[in-house]
Scaffold this motif. Structure first.
Motif, PDB file in Angstrom:
ATOM      1  N   ALA A  21       0.844  -1.210   0.000  1.00  0.00           N
ATOM      2  CA  ALA A  21       0.000   0.000   0.000  1.00  0.00           C
ATOM      3  C   ALA A  21       0.877   1.258   0.000  1.00  0.00           C
ATOM      4  N   CYS A  22       1.961   1.237   0.801  1.00  0.00           N
ATOM      5  CA  CYS A  22       2.860   2.411   0.846  1.00  0.00           C
ATOM      6  C   CYS A  22       3.474   2.672  -0.529  1.00  0.00           C
ATOM      7  N   GLU A  23       3.873   1.588  -1.206  1.00  0.00           N
ATOM      8  CA  GLU A  23       4.458   1.745  -2.543  1.00  0.00           C
ATOM      9  C   GLU A  23       3.432   2.351  -3.493  1.00  0.00           C
ATOM     10  N   VAL A  46       4.317  10.508  12.546  1.00  0.00           N
ATOM     11  CA  VAL A  46       3.836   9.709  13.674  1.00  0.00           C
ATOM     12  C   VAL A  46       3.287   8.385  13.134  1.00  0.00           C
ATOM     13  N   GLY A  47       3.709   7.281  13.739  1.00  0.00           N
ATOM     14  CA  GLY A  47       3.276   5.954  13.256  1.00  0.00           C
ATOM     15  C   GLY A  47       3.929   5.623  11.925  1.00  0.00           C
ATOM     16  N   SER A  48       5.260   5.666  11.873  1.00  0.00           N
ATOM     17  CA  SER A  48       5.981   5.504  10.592  1.00  0.00           C
ATOM     18  C   SER A  48       5.859   4.111   9.989  1.00  0.00           C
ATOM     19  N   SER A  69       8.908   8.215  13.671  1.00  0.00           N
ATOM     20  CA  SER A  69       8.617   7.799  15.047  1.00  0.00           C
ATOM     21  C   SER A  69       7.593   6.674  15.010  1.00  0.00           C
ATOM     22  N   ASP A  70       7.584   5.899  16.069  1.00  0.00           N
ATOM     23  CA  ASP A  70       6.579   4.830  16.191  1.00  0.00           C
ATOM     24  C   ASP A  70       6.757   4.173  17.556  1.00  0.00           C
ATOM     25  N   LEU A  71       5.896   3.203  17.827  1.00  0.00           N
ATOM     26  CA  LEU A  71       6.075   2.368  19.015  1.00  0.00           C
ATOM     27  C   LEU A  71       7.393   1.611  18.824  1.00  0.00           C
ATOM     28  N   GLU A  73       8.227  -1.409  19.021  1.00  0.00           N
ATOM     29  CA  GLU A  73       8.195  -2.686  18.284  1.00  0.00           C
ATOM     30  C   GLU A  73       8.439  -2.521  16.778  1.00  0.00           C
ATOM     31  N   ASN A  74       8.239  -1.309  16.247  1.00  0.00           N
ATOM     32  CA  ASN A  74       8.448  -1.099  14.807  1.00  0.00           C
ATOM     33  C   ASN A  74       9.801  -0.494  14.466  1.00  0.00           C
ATOM     34  N   HIS A  75      10.618  -0.195  15.485  1.00  0.00           N
ATOM     35  CA  HIS A  75      11.866   0.518  15.201  1.00  0.00           C
ATOM     36  C   HIS A  75      12.852  -0.304  14.384  1.00  0.00           C
ATOM     37  N   LEU A  96       7.572   6.967  20.115  1.00  0.00           N
ATOM     38  CA  LEU A  96       6.453   7.878  20.350  1.00  0.00           C
ATOM     39  C   LEU A  96       5.147   7.094  20.389  1.00  0.00           C
ATOM     40  N   ASP A  97       4.515   7.152  21.548  1.00  0.00           N
ATOM     41  CA  ASP A  97       3.207   6.538  21.759  1.00  0.00           C
ATOM     42  C   ASP A  97       2.236   7.694  21.991  1.00  0.00           C
ATOM     43  N   PHE A  98       1.139   7.735  21.241  1.00  0.00           N
ATOM     44  CA  PHE A  98       0.168   8.828  21.384  1.00  0.00           C
ATOM     45  C   PHE A  98      -0.176   9.056  22.856  1.00  0.00           C
ATOM     46  N   ALA A  99      -0.252   7.968  23.613  1.00  0.00           N
ATOM     47  CA  ALA A  99      -0.768   8.028  24.982  1.00  0.00           C
ATOM     48  C   ALA A  99       0.245   8.568  25.981  1.00  0.00           C
ATOM     49  N   THR A 112       0.849  11.958   9.424  1.00  0.00           N
ATOM     50  CA  THR A 112       0.553  10.592   9.838  1.00  0.00           C
ATOM     51  C   THR A 112      -0.315   9.919   8.782  1.00  0.00           C
ATOM     52  N   ALA A 113      -0.064   8.632   8.540  1.00  0.00           N
ATOM     53  CA  ALA A 113      -0.820   7.883   7.532  1.00  0.00           C
ATOM     54  C   ALA A 113      -1.375   6.609   8.154  1.00  0.00           C
ATOM     55  N   ASN A 114      -2.651   6.412   7.934  1.00  0.00           N
ATOM     56  CA  ASN A 114      -3.290   5.137   8.303  1.00  0.00           C
ATOM     57  C   ASN A 114      -3.146   4.778   9.780  1.00  0.00           C
TER      58      ASN A 114
HETATM   59  C1  SAM Z   1      -1.593   0.647   9.743  1.00  0.00           C
HETATM   60  S1  SAM Z   1      -0.085   1.120  10.420  1.00  0.00           S
HETATM   61  C2  SAM Z   1       0.350   2.467   9.335  1.00  0.00           C
HETATM   62  C3  SAM Z   1       1.828   2.565   9.133  1.00  0.00           C
HETATM   63  C4  SAM Z   1       2.277   3.564   8.069  1.00  0.00           C
HETATM   64  N1  SAM Z   1       2.050   4.923   8.500  1.00  0.00           N
HETATM   65  C5  SAM Z   1       1.600   3.281   6.754  1.00  0.00           C
HETATM   66  O1  SAM Z   1       0.854   4.124   6.248  1.00  0.00           O
HETATM   67  O2  SAM Z   1       1.827   2.197   6.224  1.00  0.00           O
HETATM   68  C6  SAM Z   1      -0.506   1.919  11.952  1.00  0.00           C
HETATM   69  C7  SAM Z   1       0.669   2.487  12.691  1.00  0.00           C
HETATM   70  O3  SAM Z   1       0.200   3.094  13.895  1.00  0.00           O
HETATM   71  C8  SAM Z   1       1.149   2.804  14.907  1.00  0.00           C
HETATM   72  N2  SAM Z   1       0.530   2.914  16.240  1.00  0.00           N
HETATM   73  C9  SAM Z   1      -0.376   2.084  16.796  1.00  0.00           C
HETATM   74  N3  SAM Z   1      -0.664   2.478  18.047  1.00  0.00           N
HETATM   75  C10 SAM Z   1       0.067   3.591  18.282  1.00  0.00           C
HETATM   76  C11 SAM Z   1       0.218   4.459  19.401  1.00  0.00           C
HETATM   77  N4  SAM Z   1      -0.439   4.258  20.546  1.00  0.00           N
HETATM   78  N5  SAM Z   1       1.067   5.509  19.286  1.00  0.00           N
HETATM   79  C12 SAM Z   1       1.749   5.719  18.151  1.00  0.00           C
HETATM   80  N6  SAM Z   1       1.648   4.945  17.056  1.00  0.00           N
HETATM   81  C13 SAM Z   1       0.824   3.886  17.118  1.00  0.00           C
HETATM   82  C14 SAM Z   1       1.558   1.370  14.592  1.00  0.00           C
HETATM   83  O4  SAM Z   1       2.721   0.994  15.284  1.00  0.00           O
HETATM   84  C15 SAM Z   1       1.704   1.436  13.085  1.00  0.00           C
HETATM   85  O5  SAM Z   1       2.968   1.859  12.677  1.00  0.00           O
END
Ligand code: SAM
Length: 210
Positions: A21-23, A46-48, A69-71, A73-75, A96-99, A112-114
Motif C-alpha cells: 500500500a505504501c508503494e 507519527v506511526g511511521s 517515530s513509532d512504538l 516494536e516497529n523501530h 512515540l506513543d500517542f498516549a 501521519t498515515a493510516n
Molecule cells: C496501519 S499502520 C500504518 C503505518 C504507516 N504509516 C503506513 O501508512 O503504512 C498503523 C501504525 O500506527 C502505529 N501505532 C499504533 N498504536 C500507536 C500508538 N499508541 N502511538 C503511536 N503509534 C501507534 C503502529 O505501530 C503502526 O505503525
C-alpha cells in the motif's frame, strides 16, 4: 566465543517489513506534501510503520528534516528500511506513543498515515492533544487515511474494513470527518484542504492558528 547459530537466526528474523500500500500511495501523497510542506523545516511523522514513507518523502523533500517515530516494536523495521536507503535529512525513529509524553519539542509539520482508524478512540483524542502541544503556530498537520462523511463510508470496501477493525476492538474504526475536524479545532487547527486520494482515502491538511 560467538554463537553463530544464534546470530544467523537473529539475522534471518530481522527481515525488512514491506507494505505494498505504501508503494502504491507514496507518489500521490508526495505530490500534496510538496506543496503542504513547501516552507517547512522540521516534520514529525507519527506511526511511521515500515519506514517506506519516511524514506520516500525525505528523499524528495530535501529542504526539510523528516523525523520518523513509532512504538518501539516497529523501530527495527524502520531502521532496516533506512539502512537500505540512508538519506541525510531522514532521522531514525523516536519512541512515540500517542498516549505518553511525546519525546520532541516544537515542529512546524506533522504527518501521519493510516493511524487514526487503527488506534482506539481515546488514542485519537491523545493524538490531537499531542499535535496541539508540539505543532508550532502556523504549522501544518497532514493526515492520510480513510474517513466517513455524514456517517457514510466513501466505498463498500471501507465499510467492510471498518467492520473488520471493530471485530478486533470496538473502539477502532474509520473516523467521522466531523469528529476529526472538531478535535482539531479544540487544538487551534483548521481544515484547509481535503484531497480525494486513490483507493478511497483522503489527505487532510490542517493549519494551526495559535
Ligand atoms: C496501519 S499502520 C500504518 C503505518 C504507516 N504509516 C503506513 O501508512 O503504512 C498503523 C501504525 O500506527 C502505529 N501505532 C499504533 N498504536 C500507536 C500508538 N499508541 N502511538 C503511536 N503509534 C501507534 C503502529 O505501530 C503502526 O505503525
Amino acid at each position: 566465543m560467538f554463537n553463530l547459530n544464534k546470530i544467523s537466526i537473529e539475522l534471518y528474523l530481522m527481515q525488512k517489513p514491506y507494505s505494498q500500500a505504501c508503494e502504491n500511495n507514496k507518489s500521490y501523497i508526495l505530490n500534496i506534501l510538496k506543496d503542504a510542506f513547501s516552507t517547512h523545516s522540521n516534520v514529525l511523522e507519527v506511526g511511521s510503520g515500515t519506514g517506506q514513507h519516511g524514506v520516500h518523502f525525505a528523499k524528495n523533500l530535501k529542504h526539510l528534516t523528516w523525523q520518523t517515530s513509532d512504538l518501539l516494536e516497529n523501530h527495527q523495521g524502520i531502521n532496516l528500511c533506512i539502512d537500505d536507503e540512508p538519506v541525510d535529512n531522514l532521522k531514525r525513529p523516536l519512541e512515540l506513543d500517542f498516549a505518553k509524553t511525546w519525546p520532541i519539542e516544537l515542529v512546524d509539520g506533522i504527518f501521519t498515515a493510516n493511524t487514526l482508524h487503527i488506534v482506539s478512540s481515546p488514542l485519537v483524542d491523545a493524538f490531537f492533544k499531542g499535535v496541539g502541544r508540539h505543532l508550532a503556530k502556523d504549522g501544518t498537520l497532514c493526515i492520510y487515511g480513510p474517513f466517513k462523511y455524514d456517517g457514510e463510508f466513501t466505498s463498500p470496501s471501507n465499510a467492510q474494513f471498518d467492520l473488520w477493525l471493530k471485530n478486533i476492538d470496538f473502539n477502532r474504526g474509520i473516523r467521522d470527518i466531523e469528529s476529526i475536524i472538531s478535535l482539531a479545532k479544540k487544538e487551534g487547527l483548521l481544515l484547509v484542504n481535503d484531497f480525494d486520494m486513490p483507493a478511497n482515502n483522503q489527505l487532510l491538511v490542517f493549519k494551526k492558528s495559535v
